[in-house]
Design a protein around this motif. Structure first.
Motif, short mmCIF file in Angstrom:
data_model
loop_
_atom_site.label_atom_id
_atom_site.label_comp_id
_atom_site.label_asym_id
_atom_site.label_seq_id
_atom_site.Cartn_x
_atom_site.Cartn_y
_atom_site.Cartn_z
N GLN A 122 0.92 -1.13 0.14
CA GLN A 122 -0.13 0.03 0.12
C GLN A 122 0.94 1.17 -0.03
N GLY A 123 1.94 1.29 1.01
CA GLY A 123 2.82 2.37 0.84
C GLY A 123 3.64 2.73 -0.27
N LYS A 124 4.42 1.70 -0.28
CA LYS A 124 5.48 1.56 -1.67
C LYS A 124 5.11 1.27 -2.81
N LYS A 125 3.63 0.94 -3.12
CA LYS A 125 3.26 0.48 -4.31
C LYS A 125 4.16 -0.74 -5.06
N MET A 126 4.45 -1.73 -4.22
CA MET A 126 5.18 -2.92 -4.87
C MET A 126 4.50 -4.10 -4.65
N LYS A 127 4.82 -4.86 -5.29
CA LYS A 127 4.25 -6.39 -4.99
C LYS A 127 4.99 -7.36 -4.47
N THR A 128 4.67 -8.08 -3.54
CA THR A 128 5.51 -8.98 -2.95
C THR A 128 5.56 -10.49 -3.09
N VAL A 129 6.31 -11.22 -3.10
CA VAL A 129 6.40 -12.56 -3.37
C VAL A 129 7.39 -13.41 -2.31
N LEU A 130 6.81 -14.36 -1.63
CA LEU A 130 7.55 -15.18 -0.61
C LEU A 130 7.82 -16.54 -1.14
N ILE A 131 9.18 -16.85 -1.25
CA ILE A 131 9.80 -18.00 -1.79
C ILE A 131 10.29 -18.82 -0.75
N ILE A 132 9.62 -20.15 -0.47
CA ILE A 132 10.17 -20.86 0.84
C ILE A 132 10.74 -22.15 0.14
N ASP A 133 12.17 -22.12 -0.01
CA ASP A 133 13.02 -23.39 -0.47
C ASP A 133 13.26 -24.49 0.68
N GLU A 134 13.27 -25.58 0.27
CA GLU A 134 13.42 -26.62 1.22
C GLU A 134 12.15 -26.62 2.06
N ALA A 135 11.08 -26.57 1.72
CA ALA A 135 9.79 -26.34 2.42
C ALA A 135 9.31 -27.90 2.95
N SER A 136 10.01 -28.89 2.69
CA SER A 136 9.55 -30.12 2.80
C SER A 136 10.03 -30.47 4.45
N LEU A 137 11.18 -29.50 4.67
CA LEU A 137 11.56 -29.49 6.11
C LEU A 137 10.63 -29.05 7.03
N LEU A 138 9.58 -28.18 6.72
CA LEU A 138 9.06 -27.20 7.55
C LEU A 138 8.06 -28.12 8.44
N ARG A 139 7.64 -27.99 9.53
CA ARG A 139 7.05 -28.83 10.45
C ARG A 139 5.47 -28.81 10.13
N MET A 140 4.67 -29.59 10.62
CA MET A 140 3.37 -29.49 10.26
C MET A 140 2.69 -28.13 10.70
N GLU A 141 3.25 -27.87 12.09
CA GLU A 141 2.56 -26.48 12.66
C GLU A 141 2.72 -25.31 11.86
N VAL A 142 3.76 -25.25 10.77
CA VAL A 142 3.99 -24.27 9.93
C VAL A 142 2.89 -24.34 9.00
N PHE A 143 2.54 -25.33 8.20
CA PHE A 143 1.57 -25.55 7.41
C PHE A 143 0.13 -25.22 7.78
N ALA A 144 -0.09 -25.45 9.19
CA ALA A 144 -1.44 -25.06 9.73
C ALA A 144 -1.42 -23.52 9.82
N GLU A 145 -0.40 -22.62 10.02
CA GLU A 145 -0.59 -21.38 10.24
C GLU A 145 -0.19 -20.46 9.17
N LEU A 146 0.35 -21.09 8.12
CA LEU A 146 0.80 -20.18 6.87
C LEU A 146 -0.30 -19.39 6.36
N HIS A 147 -1.53 -19.99 6.23
CA HIS A 147 -2.52 -19.30 5.57
C HIS A 147 -2.96 -17.80 6.36
N THR A 148 -2.44 -17.85 7.69
CA THR A 148 -2.98 -16.60 8.27
C THR A 148 -1.68 -15.61 8.18
N LEU A 149 -0.71 -16.07 7.64
CA LEU A 149 0.48 -15.09 7.11
C LEU A 149 0.14 -14.46 5.79
#
Ligand code: ATP
Ligand code: MG
Length: 269
Positions: A122-149
């Protein structure tokens, strides 16, 4: 290992290196497929999942896809999962955002990240992208919370497309019930298979060209042996190809044979 193979074959640099520049990437149909899905997710503000075995070229394909986003328009956050915990992931994103002072509270970190993303959009009028590499290492708790991010405000604005890459077990983790809120935002997925024989031949020739050489030193039998020995996976193919060049140079042979590949394979896992 000996540098003399380079002199013997007239290679301008180390062959089949671990790190290559963006303009050195061979754009295979699979790499193009990752880029197309990446662009699609970025356009929609949704998510995609890239899987592949170790050394299949996931990180390279991601780098290629991200390189076409202009830095004046896009802010790309690239994190590599390590311990797999949510706190560690947030910490890495916070670091990518360039925020120095942070809390160790999970809730505060999440809100800091979301505020920063909001400021970018909104402020800088830029688009953002989040890349998470090695995501198979993430614990289940992360996948359960990621949508809120990735959910902003009441209308769940799609400001933060998330690109997940990892080993094939990533797909299993996304199929758990607790992952569904995030998984439902995934609009495409891509699995990087190993290269087929023709693809492997092009790959080997491509890497020789990167060393300034137009001659294909690999006999058809050597290409078959590299293809079979690597299962088409690129990191392993790199080691077999470089190792077999070294073995051929020791014998002063300008043609790499299946036997040279066999010698190389005895050195690696
Ligand atoms: N399209 C490509 N063109 C040229 N070289 C490539 C390409 N893709 C991968 N490579 C080379 O193959 C090797 C392995 O690639 P990469 O690191 O991207 O695989 P990965 O799937 O991310 O592996 P890991 O599972 O270990 O993270 C690297 O050294 C890279 O330079
Ligand atoms: Mg990788």
């Amino acid at each position: 290992m000996s540098q003399t193979y380079r002199t013997f074959f007239g290679l301008s640099k180390e062959a089949f290196p671990a790190n290559i520049d963006i303009d050195e990437i061979l754009v295979t149909p699979e790499v193009q497929g990752v880029k197309n899905r990446f662009d699609y997710a970025v356009r929609l503000g949704s998510s995609i999942v890239i899987t592949g075995d170790v050394g299949s070229g996931k990180s390279t394909a991601l780098r290629y896809a991200a390189s076409s986003l202009h830095p004046s328009e896009y802010k790309v956050f690239y994190v590599t999962a390590t311990t797999g915990s949510i706190i560690e992931l947030y910490r890495q994103i916070v670091e990518e955002l360039g925020i120095e002072k942070t809390s160790s509270s999970r809730a505060i970190m999440m809100s800091t990240i979301k505020n920063e993303i909001k400021e970018f959009v909104q402020g800088k009028k830029m688009k953002t992208v989040l890349i998470i590499d090695e995501a198979s290492l993430l614990r289940m708790e992360v996948f359960a919370e990621l949508h809120t991010l990735v959910q902003f405000e009441k209308d769940s604005r799609t400001w933060l497309p998330v690109i997940l890459a990892g080993q094939p077990t990533l797909v299993d983790k996304l199929q758990y019930r607790t992952s569904i809120p995030f998984a439902s935002r995934v609009v495409a997925k891509s699995h990087l298979e190993g290269l087929d024989m023709a693809g492997m031949k092009s790959y080997l020739i491509h890497h020789l060209k990167l060393c300034g050489v137009d001659t294909n030193f690999f006999s058809d039998q050597a290409i078959t042996a590299i293809h079979q020995g690597s299962g088409g996976l690129l990191r392993k193919a790199n080691h077999l190809a470089r190792g077999s060049l070294i073995a051929a140079a020791i014998e002063k042979s300008m043609s790499v044979s299946a036997e040279h590949v066999r010698i190389a394979s005895s050195e690696i896992f």
